[in-house]
Write a protein that holds these residues in place. Structure first.
Motif, mmCIF file in Angstrom:
data_model
loop_
_atom_site.group_PDB
_atom_site.id
_atom_site.type_symbol
_atom_site.label_atom_id
_atom_site.label_comp_id
_atom_site.label_asym_id
_atom_site.label_seq_id
_atom_site.Cartn_x
_atom_site.Cartn_y
_atom_site.Cartn_z
ATOM 1 N N MET A 55 0.743 -1.263 -0.029
ATOM 2 C CA MET A 55 -0.249 0.187 0.046
ATOM 3 C C MET A 55 0.753 1.198 0.140
ATOM 4 O O MET A 55 0.534 2.145 -0.577
ATOM 5 N N TRP A 56 2.090 1.201 0.916
ATOM 6 C CA TRP A 56 2.962 2.459 0.784
ATOM 7 C C TRP A 56 3.396 2.857 -0.524
ATOM 8 O O TRP A 56 3.343 3.927 -0.990
ATOM 9 N N ARG A 57 3.840 1.801 -1.194
ATOM 10 C CA ARG A 57 4.408 1.876 -2.631
ATOM 11 C C ARG A 57 3.493 2.575 -3.493
ATOM 12 O O ARG A 57 3.782 3.247 -4.358
ATOM 13 N N ASP A 58 2.275 1.991 -3.428
ATOM 14 C CA ASP A 58 1.074 2.426 -4.312
ATOM 15 C C ASP A 58 0.877 4.130 -3.977
ATOM 16 O O ASP A 58 0.635 4.565 -4.940
ATOM 17 N N GLU A 59 0.908 4.312 -2.807
ATOM 18 C CA GLU A 59 0.564 5.745 -2.470
ATOM 19 C C GLU A 59 1.535 6.642 -2.573
ATOM 20 O O GLU A 59 1.526 7.732 -3.082
ATOM 21 N N PHE A 60 2.835 6.191 -2.367
ATOM 22 C CA PHE A 60 3.798 7.287 -2.271
ATOM 23 C C PHE A 60 4.929 6.987 -3.563
ATOM 24 O O PHE A 60 5.757 8.195 -3.624
ATOM 25 N N HIS A 61 4.859 6.339 -4.175
ATOM 26 C CA HIS A 61 5.692 5.982 -5.453
ATOM 27 C C HIS A 61 5.032 6.307 -6.864
ATOM 28 O O HIS A 61 4.036 5.782 -6.896
ATOM 29 N N PRO A 62 5.676 6.822 -7.646
ATOM 30 C CA PRO A 62 6.973 7.085 -7.945
ATOM 31 C C PRO A 62 7.517 8.522 -7.431
ATOM 32 O O PRO A 62 8.738 8.732 -7.274
ATOM 33 N N GLU A 63 6.665 9.122 -6.627
ATOM 34 C CA GLU A 63 6.814 10.520 -6.261
ATOM 35 C C GLU A 63 8.070 10.376 -5.244
ATOM 36 O O GLU A 63 8.866 11.230 -5.012
ATOM 37 N N TYR A 64 7.762 9.626 -4.113
ATOM 38 C CA TYR A 64 8.695 9.391 -3.182
ATOM 39 C C TYR A 64 9.378 8.169 -3.128
ATOM 40 O O TYR A 64 10.084 7.573 -2.203
ATOM 41 N N ALA A 65 10.001 7.756 -4.285
ATOM 42 C CA ALA A 65 10.728 6.583 -4.360
ATOM 43 C C ALA A 65 12.139 7.051 -4.198
ATOM 44 O O ALA A 65 12.533 8.212 -4.152
ATOM 45 N N GLU A 66 13.173 5.902 -4.189
ATOM 46 C CA GLU A 66 14.350 6.219 -3.611
ATOM 47 C C GLU A 66 15.307 7.134 -5.103
ATOM 48 O O GLU A 66 14.983 7.138 -6.006
ATOM 49 N N THR A 67 16.130 8.148 -4.411
ATOM 50 C CA THR A 67 16.678 8.806 -5.192
ATOM 51 C C THR A 67 18.154 8.978 -4.707
ATOM 52 O O THR A 67 18.570 8.187 -3.790
ATOM 53 N N ASP A 68 19.249 9.788 -5.595
ATOM 54 C CA ASP A 68 20.624 9.721 -5.073
ATOM 55 C C ASP A 68 20.538 10.528 -3.701
ATOM 56 O O ASP A 68 21.600 10.269 -2.879
ATOM 57 N N GLU A 69 19.603 11.132 -3.516
ATOM 58 C CA GLU A 69 19.637 11.862 -2.085
ATOM 59 C C GLU A 69 18.862 11.464 -0.955
ATOM 60 O O GLU A 69 19.102 11.695 0.133
ATOM 61 N N TYR A 70 17.781 10.641 -1.256
ATOM 62 C CA TYR A 70 16.868 10.353 -0.147
ATOM 63 C C TYR A 70 16.400 8.784 -0.243
ATOM 64 O O TYR A 70 16.503 8.329 -1.389
ATOM 65 N N ARG A 71 16.220 8.116 0.813
ATOM 66 C CA ARG A 71 15.687 6.900 0.654
ATOM 67 C C ARG A 71 14.244 6.741 0.511
ATOM 68 O O ARG A 71 13.709 7.851 0.644
ATOM 69 N N PRO A 72 13.761 5.575 -0.045
ATOM 70 C CA PRO A 72 12.310 5.553 -0.476
ATOM 71 C C PRO A 72 11.377 5.695 0.791
ATOM 72 O O PRO A 72 11.819 5.527 1.998
#
Length: 86
Positions: free
Chosen positions: A1-18
């Protein structure tokens, strides 16, 4: 559910964890205990932690999830630090 709601906007980047359920467990544990000053036992209950026997000498699960930072204690520290008088 978390991935469905928060990704791709809050997926892992070079700067932040997912943003994941694991992230949420850390964030809400800290928020309830540190920011809201909720009783430790109630936070453990809400998290679903197993009761620990009184004879256990190991860290409890909640201890790995609480995060405090200098900003959390700065004012208290500066007010109460021992003054050497130099």
């Amino acid at each position: 559910m978390w991935r469905d709601e928060f990704h791709p906007e809050y997926a892992e980047t070079d700067e932040y964890r997912p943003v994941t359920s694991h992230f949420g467990r850390h964030w809400f544990s800290t928020w309830w205990r540190v920011e809201q000053d909720l009783n430790r036992e109630l936070v453990k209950y809400m998290r679903g932690d197993k009761p620990v026997s009184a004879s256990a000498k190991t860290r409890e699960a909640i201890d790995a999830y609480l995060h405090t930072y200098y900003e959390d204690i700065r004012n208290f520290y500066l007010k109460n630090i021992y003054k050497i008088g130099l």
